[in-house]
Write a protein that holds these residues in place. Structure first.
Motif, PDB file in Angstrom:
ATOM      1  N   ILE A 124     -25.980 -14.745 -28.591  1.00  0.00           N
ATOM      2  CA  ILE A 124     -25.421 -15.962 -29.172  1.00  0.00           C
ATOM      3  C   ILE A 124     -26.497 -17.022 -29.409  1.00  0.00           C
ATOM      4  CG2 ILE A 124     -24.901 -17.108 -27.006  1.00  0.00           C
ATOM      5  CD1 ILE A 124     -22.583 -16.971 -30.084  1.00  0.00           C
ATOM      6  N   ASN A 138     -25.441 -20.296 -31.121  1.00  0.00           N
ATOM      7  CA  ASN A 138     -24.657 -20.851 -30.012  1.00  0.00           C
ATOM      8  C   ASN A 138     -24.182 -22.272 -30.301  1.00  0.00           C
ATOM      9  OD1 ASN A 138     -23.437 -20.866 -27.510  1.00  0.00           O
ATOM     10  ND2 ASN A 138     -25.274 -21.511 -26.423  1.00  0.00           N
ATOM     11  N   THR A 172     -19.692 -12.960 -26.053  1.00  0.00           N
ATOM     12  CA  THR A 172     -20.983 -12.488 -26.546  1.00  0.00           C
ATOM     13  C   THR A 172     -21.434 -11.278 -25.740  1.00  0.00           C
ATOM     14  OG1 THR A 172     -22.389 -13.781 -25.048  1.00  0.00           O
ATOM     15  CG2 THR A 172     -21.537 -14.902 -27.011  1.00  0.00           C
TER      16      THR A 172
END
Length: 240
Positions: free
Chosen positions: A99, A105, A118
């Motif tokens: 991520i 993210n 993830t």
């Protein structure tokens, strides 16, 4: 309910009903007969970090930059996720990869997802050598989570096995060691994985209330002779 499945590198050249390869995506070819196909649809950019803001935020890609790498800007974008959250949908983002790659993210958090899954949610023994867990592992976990799921839901799933280096846990269907053949095999594997999941989803209590949207993030260049600005390598499927 809305289930968004974003398919890594699924360009039209790999999809028979869109004028491409008739053998590589048999499951998608079959599903196209059951839904609404957008046959003149284009990717906004050439990479996933450009595709996600286009798909989830309606923000067009730029040639040499990506807004996903600018957290202060992505925080101010209108988000489809936030709109759905405001309509009392339970939102989730599922991705079997890292991520933190390409600042994904901060983008996913800024988009407003209630839940983020993830590669860190999976056993490292299921990781491939580069990106994260194989697609079938991701979709098996997704299936398990949706046996009992609160409605209405808005889920976004991003596949990764059809990304280079095209490592997939199956015997090759197409013979050859060149990159294009390995790419075709990875697309075939991802297609089978998604097809199996949708076949299962049809047996659930929530299926009759759910819109499934299948869309590619971008195309994969099939050869070095493909011009990076060619219209053909931006054509992607979108199926409702």
């Amino acid at each position: 309910n809305i289930l968004f499945i974003i398919l890594e590198s699924f360009g039209n050249s790999m999809v028979g009903p869109l004028g491409g390869d008739s053998l590589t995506t048999p499951c998608l070819n079959k599903l196209i007969k059951e839904g609404l196909l957008f046959s003149n649809f284009y990717a906004s950019g050439n990479r996933t970090d450009k595709a996600l803001p286009a798909i989830l935020n309606g923000y067009p890609a730029q040639p040499a930059a990506s807004i996903i790498k600018e957290p202060r800007k992505t925080q101010s974008l209108t988000s489809l996720v936030k709109i759905m959250n405001g309509l009392d949908y339970k939102s989730a983002f599922w991705y079997g990869g890292d991520i933190n790659f390409a600042n994904l993210n901060s983008f996913v958090i800024a988009s407003g997802f209630h839940q983020i899954i993830t590669m860190e949610n999976f056993n490292p023994s299921d990781y491939n050598s580069k990106w994260g867990v194989h697609d079938h592992v991701l979709f098996e976990a997704l299936r398990d989570s949706m046996v009992r799921v609160k409605e209405p839901f808005f889920r976004v799933v991003l596949t990764l096995s059809s990304h280079e280096p095209f490592e997939v846990p199956m015997d090759p269907v197409f013979q050859g060691k060149d990159d294009l053949t390995k790419f075709r095999n990875s697309i075939y594997y991802a297609d089978q994985t998604v097809g199996s999941f949708i076949a299962w989803a049809k047996t659930t209590h929530w299926w009759k209330n759910t819109l499934v949207i299948l869309v590619a993030d971008h195309c994969g260049r099939n050869s070095t002779s493909d011009l990076v600005y060619s219209q053909e390598i931006f054509k992607i499927p979108m199926l409702w």
